[in-house]
Design a protein around this motif. Structure first.
Motif, PDB file in Angstrom:
ATOM      1  N   PHE A 182      -2.017  -6.985  11.088  1.00  0.00           N
ATOM      2  CA  PHE A 182      -2.746  -5.733  10.917  1.00  0.00           C
ATOM      3  C   PHE A 182      -2.343  -5.103   9.588  1.00  0.00           C
ATOM      4  N   PRO A 183      -3.251  -4.426   8.928  1.00  0.00           N
ATOM      5  CA  PRO A 183      -2.935  -3.880   7.604  1.00  0.00           C
ATOM      6  C   PRO A 183      -1.832  -2.828   7.660  1.00  0.00           C
ATOM      7  N   ALA A 184      -1.037  -2.764   6.581  1.00  0.00           N
ATOM      8  CA  ALA A 184      -0.033  -1.712   6.448  1.00  0.00           C
ATOM      9  C   ALA A 184      -0.737  -0.361   6.373  1.00  0.00           C
ATOM     10  N   ARG A 185      -0.174   0.619   7.040  1.00  0.00           N
ATOM     11  CA  ARG A 185      -0.808   1.946   7.136  1.00  0.00           C
ATOM     12  C   ARG A 185       0.053   3.011   6.450  1.00  0.00           C
ATOM     13  N   ASP A 186       0.539   2.710   5.256  1.00  0.00           N
ATOM     14  CA  ASP A 186       1.457   3.605   4.563  1.00  0.00           C
ATOM     15  C   ASP A 186       0.869   4.997   4.324  1.00  0.00           C
ATOM     16  N   THR A 187      -0.423   5.065   4.055  1.00  0.00           N
ATOM     17  CA  THR A 187      -1.038   6.354   3.705  1.00  0.00           C
ATOM     18  C   THR A 187      -1.693   7.050   4.900  1.00  0.00           C
ATOM     19  N   LEU A 188      -1.672   6.425   6.061  1.00  0.00           N
ATOM     20  CA  LEU A 188      -2.393   7.001   7.201  1.00  0.00           C
ATOM     21  C   LEU A 188      -1.876   8.384   7.614  1.00  0.00           C
ATOM     22  N   PRO A 189      -0.569   8.651   7.610  1.00  0.00           N
ATOM     23  CA  PRO A 189      -0.136  10.013   7.972  1.00  0.00           C
ATOM     24  C   PRO A 189      -0.771  11.095   7.103  1.00  0.00           C
ATOM     25  N   HIS A 190      -0.973  10.792   5.826  1.00  0.00           N
ATOM     26  CA  HIS A 190      -1.615  11.763   4.940  1.00  0.00           C
ATOM     27  C   HIS A 190      -3.097  11.926   5.304  1.00  0.00           C
TER      28      HIS A 190
END
Length: 461
Positions: A182-190
């Motif tokens: 599954f793709p990395a979700r580094d920016t999802l919290p923003h």
């Protein structure tokens, strides 16, 4: 193999149209990051576009991190920034490997290496296999610029070998998408803090033949089936993870076509519906498809498990234009699909291209009348036809003698009828004013959300 080069930075560069335009995660970089992290690489995703970073701020991030390899995502709207970034990186003494991928990289191929002299390599097509192989070759050779035969077997790679630009064969499209992490979700919290929707990709490609479509032109350069689905179970696994880790209740499927074409796509959609029911998952979602995918039982079932929006590329209310674009649909199909979705309680958004250089003023009026006849649905895209570089439409415009190229990665043209061209300028002015107002409003919303997070003691970058 001793891994000396393990620090990777993947960059979505700044872009004029996206500095304040609401948008979400860059899942393309997310997939690359996830694949590399599985292999033990240290990966940073720098979405300069999302965070409204300029060239200087982007350069500072690279210099602070000191990555061994930098990878840029190339689009028409960010090409000037990439050229500037690479030039300033090299002028400032950066000696790492610089590569690039994405739509413009694929559609222009080795031309890009001539336009951006500081690039070492270019990934054409999907990069989840190409980039790891490139890094393996760099580490095996022990240098960030191998020579000789070290890179010759990496499909989908264009690269410099001294003063020579070499192009390897095309890499087949990835068929087993379930094998990808599954793709990395580094920016999802923003994204969630700003009130925007997370995204997911349940399939890749489209079996359509629209001559203006950049994704279709990209896929045509690689062997393999043009529409490839993930299994329903794999997609729902990702939804469960998003709900568990981030409390996601609403997401947007970014597929070019959620259904593909034929029985395989329909069966996969029914499997998806059954999987959501079996796990008793509550999720709102939106999809994109063609008008000839619209079918009553299937779409009512999708509505019942959480579909709240359907996006479709209607493009035109003039049959001649639909035929010219290779849509394979009719004006009446467009009309019936929109009316049926409305009847079934499924909101629709449309892609609409009411301006074509060959359009007569009477045909332009037909486009307006079509919109009125279906209740003026909201458009997610409303523009003149864009001839993307490397598309069949670009070649058609060149054959017709109407193509102009302000930049090697940009295509333009003039309208045959001055009245149509004047109307487009008036519409374009309105759209620009509206977009500016929306961008300012979104900027205020983002700023307020960030301020509230800071007051709660959260780290926002």
């Amino acid at each position: 193999m001793h891994v000396a080069f393990r620090k990777i930075m993947l960059i979505n560069p700044p872009a004029d149209l996206r500095l304040w335009e609401p948008h979400s995660e860059n899942l393309g970089l997310g997939y690359l990051a996830a694949v590399l992290r599985q292999l033990g690489y240290q990966v940073t995703i720098l979405d300069a576009s999302l965070f409204r970073l300029g060239v200087s701020a982007t350069l500072k991030c690279v210099r602070d991190q000191k990555p061994d390899l930098v990878g840029f995502r190339l689009l028409q709207v960010n090409m000037p920034y990439v050229i500037d970034l690479v030039e300033r990186l090299r002028r400032g003494g950066y000696t790492g490997h610089i590569t690039a991928g994405g739509p413009v990289a694929t559609l222009m191929e080795s031309d890009i290496l001539g336009l951006v002299p500081g690039l070492d390599s270019l990934m054409v097509g999907e990069g989840e296999e190409t980039l790891p192989e490139l890094l393996e070759a760099l580490n095996s050779y022990g240098s960030l610029r191998p020579s000789g035969d070290f890179l010759t077997k990496i499909l989908g790679l264009h690269y410099r070998d001294g003063d020579t630009v070499r192009a390897n064969g095309p890499r087949p499209l990835i068929e087993d998408l379930d094998a990808l992490p599954f793709p990395a979700r580094d920016t999802l919290p923003h994204i969630l803090r700003w009130g925007r929707l997370p995204m997911a990709i349940s399939s890749r490609g489209c079996d359509g033949h629209c001559i203006f479509c950049c994704p279709a032109a990209m896929n045509a350069k690689s062997p393999g089936p043009k529409w490839r689905p993930r299994s329903a179970g794999n997609v729902v696994d990702e939804i469960e993870e998003l709900q568990r880790r981030y409390k996601v209740s609403h997401l947007d499927f970014l597929d070019d076509n959620f259904f593909g074409r034929g029985e395989v796509g329909v069966r996969r959609a029914w499997d998806f519906i059954e999987e959501l029911r079996r796990r008793d998952l509550r999720i709102k979602f939106s999809i994109e498809c063609r008008v000839d995918n619209v079918e009553e039982d299937l779409f009512k079932a999708l509505r019942d498990v959480g579909c709240v929006e359907v996006r479709m590329g209607i493009e035109s209310g003039v049959q001649r234009i639909l035929d010219r674009y290779g849509k394979g649909t009719t004006v009446e199909q467009n009309r019936q699909a929109l009316l049926k979705l409305k009847e079934w309680g499924l909101p629709a958004k449309i892609g609409y291209i009411p301006f074509d250089p060959t359009l007569s003023f009477n045909e332009l009026m037909q486009n307006g009348e079509f919109l009125r006849s279906v209740g003026n649905p909201e458009a997610f895209n409303y523009s003149k036809i864009e001839a993307g570089v490397g598309t069949p439409l670009e070649r058609l415009f060149e054959k017709e003698g109407r193509l102009t190229k302000p930049k090697p990665w940009m295509c333009d043209y003039k309208f045959d009828e001055p009245a149509v061209g004047f109307t487009w300028k008036a519409v374009q002015g309105y759209v620009m004013v509206k977009r500016t107002a929306l961008q300012l409003a979104d900027g205020c919303k983002v700023g307020l959300a960030d301020l509230q997070a800071l007051l709660r003691g959260e780290r926002i970058r």
